[in-house]
Structure formats: C-alpha cells, structure tokens
Design a protein around this motif. Structure first.
Motif, PDB file in Angstrom:
ATOM      1  N   GLY A   1      -4.528   6.391  -3.730  1.00  0.00           N
ATOM      2  CA  GLY A   1      -5.716   5.749  -4.244  1.00  0.00           C
ATOM      3  C   GLY A   1      -5.536   5.086  -5.602  1.00  0.00           C
ATOM      4  N   ILE A   2      -4.302   4.969  -6.083  1.00  0.00           N
ATOM      5  CA  ILE A   2      -4.060   4.327  -7.375  1.00  0.00           C
ATOM      6  C   ILE A   2      -3.798   2.836  -7.175  1.00  0.00           C
ATOM      7  N   GLU A   3      -4.141   2.031  -8.168  1.00  0.00           N
ATOM      8  CA  GLU A   3      -3.873   0.600  -8.108  1.00  0.00           C
ATOM      9  C   GLU A   3      -2.366   0.377  -8.119  1.00  0.00           C
ATOM     10  N   MET A   4      -1.889  -0.490  -7.212  1.00  0.00           N
ATOM     11  CA  MET A   4      -0.449  -0.685  -7.078  1.00  0.00           C
ATOM     12  C   MET A   4       0.113  -1.789  -7.978  1.00  0.00           C
TER      13      MET A   4
ATOM     14  N   GLY B   1      -3.785  -4.020  -3.204  1.00  0.00           N
ATOM     15  CA  GLY B   1      -4.838  -3.151  -3.723  1.00  0.00           C
ATOM     16  C   GLY B   1      -4.323  -1.788  -4.108  1.00  0.00           C
ATOM     17  N   LYS B   2      -4.922  -0.753  -3.520  1.00  0.00           N
ATOM     18  CA  LYS B   2      -4.590   0.621  -3.877  1.00  0.00           C
ATOM     19  C   LYS B   2      -3.606   1.235  -2.888  1.00  0.00           C
ATOM     20  N   HIS B   3      -2.911   2.237  -3.369  1.00  0.00           N
ATOM     21  CA  HIS B   3      -1.989   2.984  -2.518  1.00  0.00           C
ATOM     22  C   HIS B   3      -2.766   3.631  -1.377  1.00  0.00           C
TER      23      HIS B   3
ATOM     24  N   LYS C   1       0.823  -1.207   0.000  1.00  0.00           N
ATOM     25  CA  LYS C   1       0.000   0.000   0.000  1.00  0.00           C
ATOM     26  C   LYS C   1       0.856   1.256   0.000  1.00  0.00           C
TER      27      LYS C   1
END
Length: 368
Positions: free
Chosen positions: A326-329, A320-322, A304
């Motif tokens: 909020g971006i996909e990792m 999942g997301k950072h 994350k």
C-alpha cells in the motif's frame, strides 16, 4: 547478398507469422525466459497470469536470462530453439540482433499503441535502442548495505565499496565485468565522461583491474540476482551490488536492516526479444504475448510489485501503490529525482562491441 537473404527470410517469417495470427493458429504453450526471484514474480503477476487467463495458453518459466546470449547461440547452432520470448538487458539485445539471433520488431505495427493514443515508437522513444528489443523497464544496479554493520557513518557514495578501512567486511559484486569496471575507474579518479574511452584501452583496463585488486580478497562474487539480498539478509556481507528492485523487496517487503545507496547507480534497460528460428505458430504466439505484455496498463501494473520504472511514457502516470504494502511506488523508482541525482548512464553500444572480450579478460583476472 547474405544480408539481403537474411532480410528476405525475416520478412517471410514475419508475414507467415502474421498470417498465422490472423487465422488464429498460434501455439498453446510457450517458454518465457527471465531472471527469477522478485523480478520474475512481478512478471508473473502483471503479465503471465493475466495472459494465461485471457488465452488459456500455458506459460513455462525459465530463469536462464543471465546465460541468454550463449544459450541462444548454441540453440541456433543446433537448429533447436526451445525458447519463445526472452528477457535480456539492452546490450545483450543489440548483440543478439547483430548476430541474427533475435527478430526485428516494427514497433508501430507489432506493439500496442499507448493508452494516450501515441504510437509505440513515440511512447517508448529513445529506449528503443535496437530494432530487435522491446523495452520493458528502466532499472539500476546499485549497492545495498547492512545498517547495523556500517557504524555511525553510513556510506553516501559508491566508493565506499573500496573503503575497507572505514567499512571492514565482505562485499558482494557480480561475477562479470559490467558495472564493476566502471565503478573501479570512477573510484580511481577517472571522470565519468572519460570512462568508456579509458576502458577501450589496455591502460584503462589495467587500471580498472588494479582497483578491483584492492578488494578482490574481500569480495564474494555473485551470479544470480537473488544472491546479494540473501548474503545481506544473512549478514555475510556488509555491502553488495544488486538490482534496485531486489533491494526494494529486501528492505520494504522483508523488513531487513538494509539500506540502499543510490550514488552512481547504473541505469540500464531490460526488455524482451523473440528468438529467430521459431515455427510460424510459435512466432505468432510470441508476438501476441509481446503486444499484450508491453501495453500501457501492463507495464504500469508491474510497478505494483517491484520498483522498476515502466518503459512507456504513457505508463508513468498510472504507477500507483504497491499491490500488498500500500505504499506509493514512485519514490522507490531509480528514475525518481531524489534517487537520480548522481546516476551513471550505461553505454549499451560499447558493451555490445566489447562484451565478449571483456568477459574473457574478467574471468582470467578472477582465476589469477
């Protein structure tokens, strides 16, 4: 006889530590050694803070991982080991294990099972490259470049490092032989599958250093993972090597005019070792921390905060997301198919055998 005594001593320490763990007699403070910067920050958020909240233990951070082998050798010689858990690359873990400076870990009894019910040995699989090494992340050493300093034809392959005509300006490379020698031979025309055989010879080493000679005067040599990101941010270099997670932070979090070159990225493993020579209470605490910090959820949680792939198979689906962006990792991981089209697989065993000799030769070359 010496090996037998060492194994007996290790078994006794492990048994004593297990008894201390069962009795609840564990140290209430521990020193954890890592690399600093965005990487240590990700460990703090994913591992240290939750563990301290759960146990009340005070964790002291040390950022000396780059010197871990030398310092653990010195501590062992002095009979005063002050570190409890140490983050190292796989090749260094192999060396420390071979020298008796890191304790052996039984993955299936001293590490947590996967959330999918798998035993740790199956969950980590081939990443368990040493009996003393607890894998944490898959990362890569790659190259970042200033998008505003490379003209209309941004670099697409690793050999741009050596192309000072097309891409004039300073480069930054790590002040050690690892990665540099492999890239030098690759860009001198040596096939990937022949590089380590070539490096084992005097001729191959001379060839690699000769290639590095072509950019020696244009290179700033770095020792800390934060150096290249800072040099790129300041515009002091046009391109430079560093860890992909550092570049992710520079590009996505700090919004610098920098892009990442994935070509010939050098895959590597990073993880934990527990030094030998700890008291039973400290060893028990270290083992308890390791079990917590390398479970399925914790390894997924680190992703994350930084773009390193978790070492457990069971963790991958949980990435999942950072946490703040909020971006996909997943697309930012070195293992993503789009990023891993032309990787360079690091040879842990070769470097464990040759590292001390190559370090000496590299430093001698730098001083010339």
């Amino acid at each position: 006889m010496k090996t037998t005594m060492k194994l007996m001593a290790t078994s006794c320490l492990t048994l004593t530590a297990s008894m201390a763990f069962a009795d609840g007699h564990m140290a209430n403070e521990m020193t954890i050694v890592s690399w600093g910067g965005a990487y240590s920050a990700s460990q703090q958020a994913a591992y240290h803070d939750p563990y301290m909240a759960k146990t009340g233990v005070n964790i002291i951070n040390d950022e000396s991982s780059a010197e871990a082998v030398a310092k653990l050798r010195a501590m062992n010689e002095a009979g005063n080991v002050t570190w409890d858990v140490v983050d190292v690359v796989a090749a260094d873990a192999i060396r420390l294990c071979d020298e008796g400076l890191a304790m052996e870990i039984d993955a299936d009894t001293q590490l947590a099972d996967g959330d999918d019910g798998s035993k740790a040995s199956a969950d980590f699989g081939d990443l368990l490259v040493s009996d003393c090494f607890i894998p944490q992340i898959v990362y890569s050493t790659t190259v970042g470049y200033r998008t505003d300093l490379v003209g209309d034809t941004p670099p697409t392959d690793i050999c741009a490092l050596f192309d000072t005509e097309t891409y004039p300006g300073k480069r930054s490379l790590e002040k050690r032989p690892v990665v540099n020698l492999e890239w030098a031979l690759l860009c001198d025309g040596v096939p990937k599958d022949e590089i380590y055989d070539m490096l084992a010879t005097d001729e191959g080493q001379a060839k690699a250093f000769a290639k590095l000679d072509t950019i020696k005067d244009d290179t700033i040599w770095w020792s800390a993972g934060a150096d290249t990101p800072q040099l790129l941010a300041d515009g002091e270099v046009v391109m430079g090597s560093t860890y992909n997670g550092r570049l992710f932070s520079l590009i996505e979090e700090k919004k610098q005019p920098v892009a990442m070159l994935w070509d010939a990225q050098m895959f590597d493993l990073d993880g934990w070792i527990i030094p030998t020579g700890l008291t039973p209470e400290r060893q028990a605490r270290a083992l308890d921390y390791i079990m917590f910090a390398t479970d399925t959820q914790r390894l997924a949680d680190q992703a994350k905060y930084i773009a390193y792939g978790p070492a457990r198979l069971s963790s991958a689906p949980l990435v999942g997301k950072h946490a703040t962006l909020g971006i996909e990792m997943a697309p930012h991981m070195p293992t993503d198919p789009n990023n891993a089209k032309n990787t360079f697989l690091y040879n842990y065993e070769w470097w464990a055998d040759y590292r001390d000799d190559m370090d000496a030769k590299f430093q001698a070359w730098l001083s010339q």
